[in-house]
Design a protein around this motif. Structure first.
Motif, short mmCIF file in Angstrom:
data_model
loop_
_atom_site.label_atom_id
_atom_site.label_comp_id
_atom_site.label_asym_id
_atom_site.label_seq_id
_atom_site.Cartn_x
_atom_site.Cartn_y
_atom_site.Cartn_z
N THR A 298 -0.49 6.28 -14.50
CA THR A 298 -0.17 5.49 -13.30
C THR A 298 0.08 6.35 -12.07
O THR A 298 0.08 5.83 -10.95
CB THR A 298 1.08 4.64 -13.55
N LEU A 299 0.32 7.65 -12.25
CA LEU A 299 0.72 8.51 -11.14
C LEU A 299 -0.13 9.78 -11.09
O LEU A 299 -0.62 10.26 -12.11
CB LEU A 299 2.19 8.92 -11.28
N GLU A 300 -0.25 10.29 -9.87
CA GLU A 300 -0.89 11.57 -9.67
C GLU A 300 -0.22 12.25 -8.49
O GLU A 300 0.13 11.59 -7.50
CB GLU A 300 -2.39 11.41 -9.41
N GLY A 301 -0.02 13.55 -8.57
CA GLY A 301 0.62 14.25 -7.47
C GLY A 301 1.09 15.62 -7.91
O GLY A 301 0.46 16.25 -8.78
N SER A 302 2.20 16.06 -7.31
CA SER A 302 2.71 17.38 -7.67
C SER A 302 4.15 17.53 -7.21
O SER A 302 4.62 16.80 -6.33
CB SER A 302 1.85 18.48 -7.05
N ILE A 303 4.85 18.48 -7.83
CA ILE A 303 6.22 18.83 -7.46
C ILE A 303 6.18 20.14 -6.68
O ILE A 303 5.60 21.13 -7.15
CB ILE A 303 7.10 18.99 -8.71
N LEU B 250 2.71 7.14 -2.02
CA LEU B 250 4.13 6.83 -1.86
C LEU B 250 4.90 7.98 -1.22
O LEU B 250 5.65 7.77 -0.27
CB LEU B 250 4.74 6.48 -3.22
N LEU B 251 4.73 9.20 -1.73
CA LEU B 251 5.49 10.35 -1.25
C LEU B 251 4.58 11.35 -0.57
O LEU B 251 3.42 11.53 -0.98
CB LEU B 251 6.23 11.03 -2.40
N SER B 252 5.10 12.02 0.45
CA SER B 252 4.33 13.02 1.19
C SER B 252 5.27 14.12 1.66
O SER B 252 6.48 13.90 1.82
CB SER B 252 3.60 12.38 2.37
N PRO B 253 4.75 15.33 1.91
CA PRO B 253 5.61 16.48 2.24
C PRO B 253 6.42 16.29 3.52
O PRO B 253 6.02 15.56 4.43
CB PRO B 253 4.60 17.63 2.37
N ALA B 254 7.54 17.00 3.58
CA ALA B 254 8.45 16.91 4.72
C ALA B 254 7.80 17.37 6.02
O ALA B 254 8.21 16.95 7.10
CB ALA B 254 9.70 17.73 4.44
N GLU B 255 6.78 18.25 5.93
CA GLU B 255 6.17 18.80 7.14
C GLU B 255 5.21 17.83 7.82
O GLU B 255 4.69 18.13 8.90
CB GLU B 255 5.41 20.09 6.80
N THR B 256 4.95 16.68 7.21
CA THR B 256 4.05 15.69 7.81
C THR B 256 4.84 14.74 8.71
O THR B 256 6.07 14.65 8.63
CB THR B 256 3.32 14.88 6.72
N GLU B 257 4.13 14.00 9.54
CA GLU B 257 4.80 13.12 10.51
C GLU B 257 5.64 12.05 9.84
O GLU B 257 6.70 11.68 10.34
CB GLU B 257 3.75 12.47 11.42
N HIS B 258 5.16 11.54 8.71
CA HIS B 258 5.88 10.49 7.99
C HIS B 258 6.33 11.00 6.62
O HIS B 258 6.23 10.29 5.62
CB HIS B 258 5.01 9.26 7.84
N LEU C 228 3.06 12.08 -4.27
CA LEU C 228 2.96 11.08 -5.35
C LEU C 228 2.05 9.94 -4.91
O LEU C 228 2.26 9.33 -3.85
CB LEU C 228 4.34 10.53 -5.70
N VAL C 229 1.04 9.68 -5.73
CA VAL C 229 0.05 8.64 -5.47
C VAL C 229 0.09 7.63 -6.61
O VAL C 229 0.15 8.03 -7.78
CB VAL C 229 -1.37 9.25 -5.33
N LEU C 230 0.08 6.33 -6.27
CA LEU C 230 0.11 5.26 -7.27
C LEU C 230 -1.32 4.84 -7.61
O LEU C 230 -1.98 4.14 -6.84
CB LEU C 230 0.91 4.06 -6.74
N LEU C 231 -1.81 5.29 -8.75
CA LEU C 231 -3.23 5.15 -9.08
C LEU C 231 -3.67 3.71 -9.28
O LEU C 231 -4.84 3.39 -9.06
CB LEU C 231 -3.54 5.96 -10.35
N GLN C 232 -2.77 2.83 -9.71
CA GLN C 232 -3.18 1.46 -10.05
C GLN C 232 -3.07 0.50 -8.87
O GLN C 232 -3.32 -0.69 -9.01
CB GLN C 232 -2.34 0.95 -11.22
N TYR C 233 -2.69 1.00 -7.70
CA TYR C 233 -2.58 0.17 -6.50
C TYR C 233 -3.41 0.78 -5.38
O TYR C 233 -3.29 1.98 -5.10
CB TYR C 233 -1.12 0.05 -6.06
N HIS C 234 -4.23 -0.06 -4.77
CA HIS C 234 -5.14 0.43 -3.73
C HIS C 234 -4.78 -0.18 -2.37
O HIS C 234 -4.10 -1.20 -2.28
CB HIS C 234 -6.58 0.09 -4.11
#
Length: 600
Positions: A84-89, A117-125, A99-105
């Motif tokens: 259900t998930l793909e991403g990295s720590i 869902l989740l994105s690095p702190a250095e990005t705008e959001h 973090l990406v939710l694979l079953q929802y588009h």
């Protein structure tokens, strides 16, 4: 649609406003006063004073990178791969920031990108979660962790991160289930010859408001949490405009997080842990940094001592069944997360929205189609309201039966409105009629209608669910009358300026026809001008309902259709002639009426 509905709408809003002013408003003021008094009386512990309020160190991080560039910039990452998930720590800080939710588009098209869902702190959001230990004033939010070479986090392969800070050795073992919950087992060992004080904490952070944020009045989006046994919420805009609107509460157990319409990132302490939680804006009005944060009591580590604890982090959809599965006790296969399903914004009418959702979800699972589920739910609601609706329709039937008498009074007192009203009231009294009785079914339907609207809007279960030609019941009807519902090869909704007003689909039109049909069964208003206004109301409601979720329009159309059948039956039962052809001004009906007159 008639004057009773207009009156019912006005009365319903009046009741809601009065309830808010007299009951909910004073309750909110009393709770806020109690909270402020408690905050004033309490003093922070020495350990709490040592905590750095800028958890995560975002103040010094620029928000200029794209997601892909920010992920690539990290010195080291541990991949996450589950069904259900793909991403990295990110090993800098041990942050969950990819973090990406694979079953929802993003759209109904399965080939569209999945939800991030989740994105690095250095990005705008930037949006991320983190758990760690504060040593004095240092939260060590940017400390570098190490992982075994080639480590990948999967449901069958946990990952252990380690780092050393002076005489303290930290270890963090992370596992993940096959859905959306991470288990974090942390330990710290004091290898020095003196006692060390540390404080475990966790934060869920959101830089700026999310890109898709729309600030809906009906929906809570922003920091929230169940602290102890109470739910606390703060919307993005409230914290953005007023940093002092932050919430600081303490309790035993619970969880904190940041929620958007369908998605939740949450951090969950041990169920028996005492926590001090904060929902706040750590940034500025122009550059907000929203945070849901908790800290646990300080731990004193004697020389050579090790302390361990287990907590959780959730990143996924606000699917009610899923959230409630984590609420279950460990004996039942859950984690005992208290009131986790309150991440869904059930609203003040939760006593209606919850039963409506459970019924809808039951029929959706039973039939495999939420359009059919809405139809069945409408039948259930109609059956519940059947006795009261019958009373209302009987009253309207009697009103219609009195129309010849009313018409005579209108002709007799055409120039004296006051006298006309007096005589009409006298007539109603004589016939033991209550002209407002027809409002009761409508008054009862208004909160149910609102609760259904709320349910369809805030729950993810109807997202991208198809029904007949509709590909998403949570979105407006995709067709439009202005291209003959797709027969003509152009999209009028993209027209400049007016395009937004041209999205009137087939279902809203069908609903308008049903409402217009129903008005012809009701007694006409006494005032000719008022009668003309009410005659246009079904058409106005077509424009009002056009941008609503198709599931809501389906409910109102089917509810109106059932109402027509019920009203027709009651009229026949009470001996009222249903001369529908004449009420619709059909030529054949007028011809038959003239022929009947000639025969007399």
């Amino acid at each position: 649609m008639d004057r009773n509905l207009i009156l019912a709408i006005v009365l319903s809003f009046g009741v809601f406003l009065l309830w808010d002013y007299m009951v909910l408003g004073p309750q909110r003021e009393a709770q806020e006063a109690a909270r402020q008094a408690q905050a004033t009386e309490q003093t922070e512990t020495a350990a709490a004073q040592d905590m750095d309020p800028d958890i995560g160190g975002l103040a010094g991080e620029a928000a200029a990178l794209t997601v892909s560039d920010a992920i690539a910039k990290a010195d080291a990452r541990v991949p996450i791969k589950t069904p259900t998930l793909e991403g990295s720590i990110n090993l800098k800080g041990g942050r969950f920031d990819d973090l990406v939710l694979l079953q929802y588009h993003q759209t109904v098209d399965e080939s569209s990108p999945p939800i991030r869902l989740l994105s690095p702190a250095e990005t705008e959001h930037g949006h991320f979660m983190q758990q760690g230990w504060a040593v004095g004033k240092d939260t060590q939010a940017s400390a570098q962790w190490t992982a075994p070479e080639g480590a990948v986090l999967t449901p069958s392969t946990p990952v252990t991160l380690t780092r050393t800070n002076g005489d303290l050795t930290f270890e963090k073992t992370i596992s993940v289930d096959d859905r959306y919950m991470f288990t974090v087992t942390q330990s710290v060992t004091n290898t020095s010859g003196e006692t060390k004080n540390l404080r475990p904490y966790s934060t869920v952070t959101q830089r700026n408001t999310p890109e898709e944020y729309r600030n809906f009045m009906i929906l809570h989006e922003g920091p929230l949490g169940v602290i102890g046994t109470k739910l606390y919420e703060r919307k993005y805009n409230k914290l953005k405009k007023n940093k002092n609107a932050k919430i600081e509460e303490s309790g035993v157990g619970g969880w904190v997080g940041i929620t958007n319409k369908f998605w939740l990132a949450a951090s969950i302490p041990p169920a028996d842990a005492e926590i001090e939680a904060t929902l706040a804006n750590r940034g500025t009005t122009e550059k907000p940094i929203f945070e849901a944060f908790y800290a646990m009591p300080a731990v004193s580590l004697a020389p050579g001592e090790t302390h361990s604890m287990q907590s959780y982090m959730f990143g996924g959809p606000k699917d009610v069944d899923l959230l409630q599965s984590y609420e279950a006790s460990s004996e039942e296969g859950g984690l005992g997360v208290y009131d986790f399903d309150k991440a869904v914004d059930w609203g003040h009418l939760f006593f209606l929205t919850r039963p409506i959702f459970y019924t809808l979800n039951f029929f959706g699972d039973l039939t495999g189609n939420f359009g059919i589920a809405i139809i069945l739910l409408t039948l259930i609601i109609k059956l519940i309201l059947f006795p009261i609706a019958n009373k209302g329709y009987e009253s309207m039937s009697k009103m219609k039966k009195l129309q010849p008498e009313v018409k005579k009074l209108q002709e007799r007192y055409a120039d004296d409105k006051m006298k006309l009203q007096q005589e009409m009231m006298a007539l109603y009294k004589k016939e033991k009629m209550n002209p407002l009785a027809g409002c009761f079914p409508i008054l009862l339907q208004m909160p149910i209608f609102y609760a259904l609207y709320k349910t369809l809007f805030v729950t993810i279960e109807l997202r991208h669910q198809p029904f007949l030609y509709i590909n998403d019941l949570s979105a407006p009807d995709p067709t439009t009358i202005f291209n003959l519902f797709g027969l003509l090869p152009f999209d009028p909704t993209v027209a400049p300026v007016i395009g937004g007003f041209l999205g009137i689909g087939f279902l809203p039109v069908l609903m308008g026809v049903a409402m217009w049909f129903q008005t012809k069964l009701n007694p006409p208003p006494a005032d000719p001008v008022q009668a003309q206004v009410f005659a246009f109301m079904p058409f106005i409601f077509v424009f009002i309902f056009a941008p609503f979720a198709a599931g809501l329009v389906l409910y109102w159309f089917w509810n109106t259709t059932l109402g027509i059948l019920q009203q027709w039956y009651i009229m026949k039962k009470n001996g009222v002639k249903v001369e529908l052809g004449q009420r619709l001004n059909l030529p054949w009906a007028k011809k038959n009426a003239d022929a009947a007159g000639d025969a007399k």
